[in-house]
Motif scaffolding. Structure first.
Motif, PDB file in Angstrom:
ATOM      1  N   ALA A 197      44.855  32.053  36.932  1.00  0.00           N
ATOM      2  CA  ALA A 197      43.797  32.247  35.939  1.00  0.00           C
ATOM      3  C   ALA A 197      42.851  31.052  35.941  1.00  0.00           C
ATOM      4  N   LEU A 198      41.577  31.355  35.870  1.00  0.00           N
ATOM      5  CA  LEU A 198      40.585  30.294  35.739  1.00  0.00           C
ATOM      6  C   LEU A 198      40.593  29.756  34.321  1.00  0.00           C
ATOM      7  N   ALA A 199      40.058  28.583  34.152  1.00  0.00           N
ATOM      8  CA  ALA A 199      40.041  27.953  32.832  1.00  0.00           C
ATOM      9  C   ALA A 199      39.317  28.839  31.827  1.00  0.00           C
ATOM     10  N   ASP A 200      39.818  28.834  30.609  1.00  0.00           N
ATOM     11  CA  ASP A 200      39.194  29.529  29.474  1.00  0.00           C
ATOM     12  C   ASP A 200      39.262  31.050  29.581  1.00  0.00           C
ATOM     13  N   THR A 201      40.167  31.586  30.394  1.00  0.00           N
ATOM     14  CA  THR A 201      40.330  33.039  30.414  1.00  0.00           C
ATOM     15  C   THR A 201      41.807  33.387  30.515  1.00  0.00           C
ATOM     16  N   SER A 202      42.196  34.451  29.825  1.00  0.00           N
ATOM     17  CA  SER A 202      43.558  34.967  29.925  1.00  0.00           C
ATOM     18  C   SER A 202      43.597  36.277  30.693  1.00  0.00           C
ATOM     19  N   ALA A 203      42.453  36.720  31.193  1.00  0.00           N
ATOM     20  CA  ALA A 203      42.381  37.974  31.941  1.00  0.00           C
ATOM     21  C   ALA A 203      42.971  37.794  33.335  1.00  0.00           C
ATOM     22  N   PRO A 204      43.503  38.859  33.925  1.00  0.00           N
ATOM     23  CA  PRO A 204      44.013  38.762  35.299  1.00  0.00           C
ATOM     24  C   PRO A 204      42.898  38.398  36.270  1.00  0.00           C
ATOM     25  N   CYS A 205      43.234  37.565  37.245  1.00  0.00           N
ATOM     26  CA  CYS A 205      42.254  37.105  38.224  1.00  0.00           C
ATOM     27  C   CYS A 205      42.697  37.515  39.625  1.00  0.00           C
ATOM     28  N   PHE A 206      41.720  37.749  40.489  1.00  0.00           N
ATOM     29  CA  PHE A 206      41.986  38.211  41.850  1.00  0.00           C
ATOM     30  C   PHE A 206      41.115  37.433  42.828  1.00  0.00           C
ATOM     31  N   ALA A 207      41.738  36.940  43.882  1.00  0.00           N
ATOM     32  CA  ALA A 207      41.000  36.266  44.950  1.00  0.00           C
ATOM     33  C   ALA A 207      40.556  37.314  45.964  1.00  0.00           C
ATOM     34  N   VAL A 208      39.288  37.278  46.338  1.00  0.00           N
ATOM     35  CA  VAL A 208      38.709  38.271  47.250  1.00  0.00           C
ATOM     36  C   VAL A 208      38.107  37.547  48.443  1.00  0.00           C
ATOM     37  N   GLU A 209      38.458  38.028  49.626  1.00  0.00           N
ATOM     38  CA  GLU A 209      37.943  37.445  50.860  1.00  0.00           C
ATOM     39  C   GLU A 209      37.440  38.577  51.749  1.00  0.00           C
ATOM     40  N   PRO A 210      36.190  38.516  52.228  1.00  0.00           N
ATOM     41  CA  PRO A 210      35.721  39.556  53.153  1.00  0.00           C
ATOM     42  C   PRO A 210      36.602  39.597  54.392  1.00  0.00           C
ATOM     43  N   GLY A 211      36.901  40.804  54.859  1.00  0.00           N
ATOM     44  CA  GLY A 211      37.792  40.958  55.997  1.00  0.00           C
ATOM     45  C   GLY A 211      37.103  40.895  57.333  1.00  0.00           C
ATOM     46  N   VAL A 212      35.798  40.766  57.339  1.00  0.00           N
ATOM     47  CA  VAL A 212      35.061  40.690  58.596  1.00  0.00           C
ATOM     48  C   VAL A 212      34.108  39.511  58.525  1.00  0.00           C
ATOM     49  N   THR A 213      33.811  38.964  59.676  1.00  0.00           N
ATOM     50  CA  THR A 213      32.799  37.911  59.747  1.00  0.00           C
ATOM     51  C   THR A 213      31.489  38.537  60.163  1.00  0.00           C
ATOM     52  N   ALA A 214      30.465  38.187  59.458  1.00  0.00           N
ATOM     53  CA  ALA A 214      29.149  38.752  59.751  1.00  0.00           C
ATOM     54  C   ALA A 214      28.089  37.763  59.298  1.00  0.00           C
ATOM     55  N   ILE A 215      26.890  37.972  59.802  1.00  0.00           N
ATOM     56  CA  ILE A 215      25.790  37.112  59.381  1.00  0.00           C
ATOM     57  C   ILE A 215      25.554  37.262  57.887  1.00  0.00           C
ATOM     58  N   ARG A 233      36.803  51.385  49.392  1.00  0.00           N
ATOM     59  CA  ARG A 233      37.991  51.094  50.187  1.00  0.00           C
ATOM     60  C   ARG A 233      37.697  51.098  51.687  1.00  0.00           C
ATOM     61  N   GLN A 234      36.509  51.539  52.081  1.00  0.00           N
ATOM     62  CA  GLN A 234      36.134  51.504  53.492  1.00  0.00           C
ATOM     63  C   GLN A 234      35.690  50.111  53.925  1.00  0.00           C
ATOM     64  N   ILE A 235      35.385  49.237  52.974  1.00  0.00           N
ATOM     65  CA  ILE A 235      34.977  47.871  53.298  1.00  0.00           C
ATOM     66  C   ILE A 235      36.225  47.007  53.370  1.00  0.00           C
ATOM     67  N   PRO A 236      36.490  46.352  54.497  1.00  0.00           N
ATOM     68  CA  PRO A 236      37.703  45.548  54.612  1.00  0.00           C
ATOM     69  C   PRO A 236      37.621  44.279  53.764  1.00  0.00           C
ATOM     70  N   LEU A 237      38.498  44.208  52.791  1.00  0.00           N
ATOM     71  CA  LEU A 237      38.590  43.042  51.916  1.00  0.00           C
ATOM     72  C   LEU A 237      40.059  42.648  51.772  1.00  0.00           C
ATOM     73  N   ALA A 238      40.320  41.361  51.749  1.00  0.00           N
ATOM     74  CA  ALA A 238      41.652  40.858  51.418  1.00  0.00           C
ATOM     75  C   ALA A 238      41.650  40.490  49.942  1.00  0.00           C
ATOM     76  N   VAL A 239      42.534  41.122  49.166  1.00  0.00           N
ATOM     77  CA  VAL A 239      42.603  40.892  47.726  1.00  0.00           C
ATOM     78  C   VAL A 239      44.014  40.435  47.373  1.00  0.00           C
ATOM     79  N   ALA A 240      44.116  39.374  46.601  1.00  0.00           N
ATOM     80  CA  ALA A 240      45.416  38.844  46.202  1.00  0.00           C
ATOM     81  C   ALA A 240      45.335  38.347  44.766  1.00  0.00           C
ATOM     82  N   PRO A 241      46.450  38.367  44.029  1.00  0.00           N
ATOM     83  CA  PRO A 241      46.445  37.782  42.682  1.00  0.00           C
ATOM     84  C   PRO A 241      46.097  36.300  42.766  1.00  0.00           C
ATOM     85  N   ALA A 242      45.373  35.812  41.770  1.00  0.00           N
ATOM     86  CA  ALA A 242      44.965  34.413  41.744  1.00  0.00           C
ATOM     87  C   ALA A 242      45.336  33.794  40.401  1.00  0.00           C
TER      88      ALA A 242
END
Length: 248
Positions: free
Chosen positions: A160-178, A149-158
């Motif tokens: 479902a991808l094809a061929d899966t019924s499992a919950p999906c989550f979109a993840v985006e790094p919260g910082v820009t870095a090399i 939880r110390q790593i800044p990430l943006a997480v949101a429900p997404a």
């Protein structure tokens, strides 16, 4: 009775009448508080925590636009060693390789046909970029990132991808870095902590077939040898033969 006394009596009667007549005050009902919405990052972390404790062998298909589907085989052994076999993981997609982690280091091993395994990094470290297919992070290193939880990430429900019924989550790094700690993408985990699908810039992973029990430890597909690992890039074309001289 004086005029002042009469006014005082009249005023008292009016006040008493107002206090005793009419319906009693009804308290204003407070608006009911909306139920707290579940935190997507906490929901994802709960599934990732189960995934981190999972030991298994699972097959996946990697699909990317403009490329033929590739097979990925993931083994996470009971002793925490792991191995990810990547079809077309080196030499521009022409050579299959295994990336394997053992206590003594990280190895790259050509497979199909198999040859010697080259130690490419210390255990727990990243591979050199030139030989890194990156797919192994989805199943090992990125689990720790998703749980921290110390790593800044943006997480949101997404969706479902094809061929899966499992919950999906979109993840985006919260910082820009090399070198961001994780690639932006979508992760889908079932209740058993198995990644059923994932999507990143390098393609989409989809679970294929049944997940089976893990071995006690992973085995390398060949002996450990000294040498240079295979690059992920295609080798340069061979130099063209010089033109034959012409005779008049």
């Amino acid at each position: 009775m004086t005029t002042g006394t009469a006014l005082a009596v009249l005023t008292g009667l009016l006040v008493a009448a107002c206090g005793s007549s009419g319906a009693p005050d009804t308290p204003v009902a407070s608006a009911s508080a909306e139920p707290a919405q579940p935190d997507p990052r906490a929901l994802l972390a709960a599934r990732v925590a189960v995934a981190k404790d999972k030991r298994y062998v699972a097959a996946y298909t990697l699909t990317a636009q403009g490329k033929a589907p590739r097979s990925i085989l993931v083994t996470v052994a009971t002793d925490r060693t792991w191995r990810v076999d990547v079809q077309g993981g080196a030499l521009g997609g022409t050579q299959d390789v295994a990336i394997a982690s053992r206590p003594e280091g990280l190895y790259q091993c050509p497979i199909n046909p198999a040859s010697g395994c080259v130690r490419v990094a210390a255990s727990g470290k990243r591979l050199p970029a030139a030989v890194d297919p990156r797919l192994q992070y989805v199943f090992v290193a990125w689990l720790d990132v998703l749980l921290d939880r110390q790593i800044p990430l943006a997480v949101a429900p997404a969706e479902a991808l094809a061929d899966t019924s499992a919950p999906c989550f979109a993840v985006e790094p919260g910082v820009t870095a090399i070198a961001p700690p994780i690639d932006p993408g979508t992760f889908c985990y079932n209740d058993d902590g198995i990644l059923t699908a994932a999507k990143f810039a390098f393609g989409q992973l989809t679970l294929t077939g049944e997940v089976v029990a893990a071995p006690g430890t992973i085995s390398l597909p060949g002996p450990v040898v000294d040498g240079s690992p295979l690059s992920t890039s295609a080798p340069p074309p061979p130099p063209s033969a010089p033109a034959s001289p012409t005779h008049s």
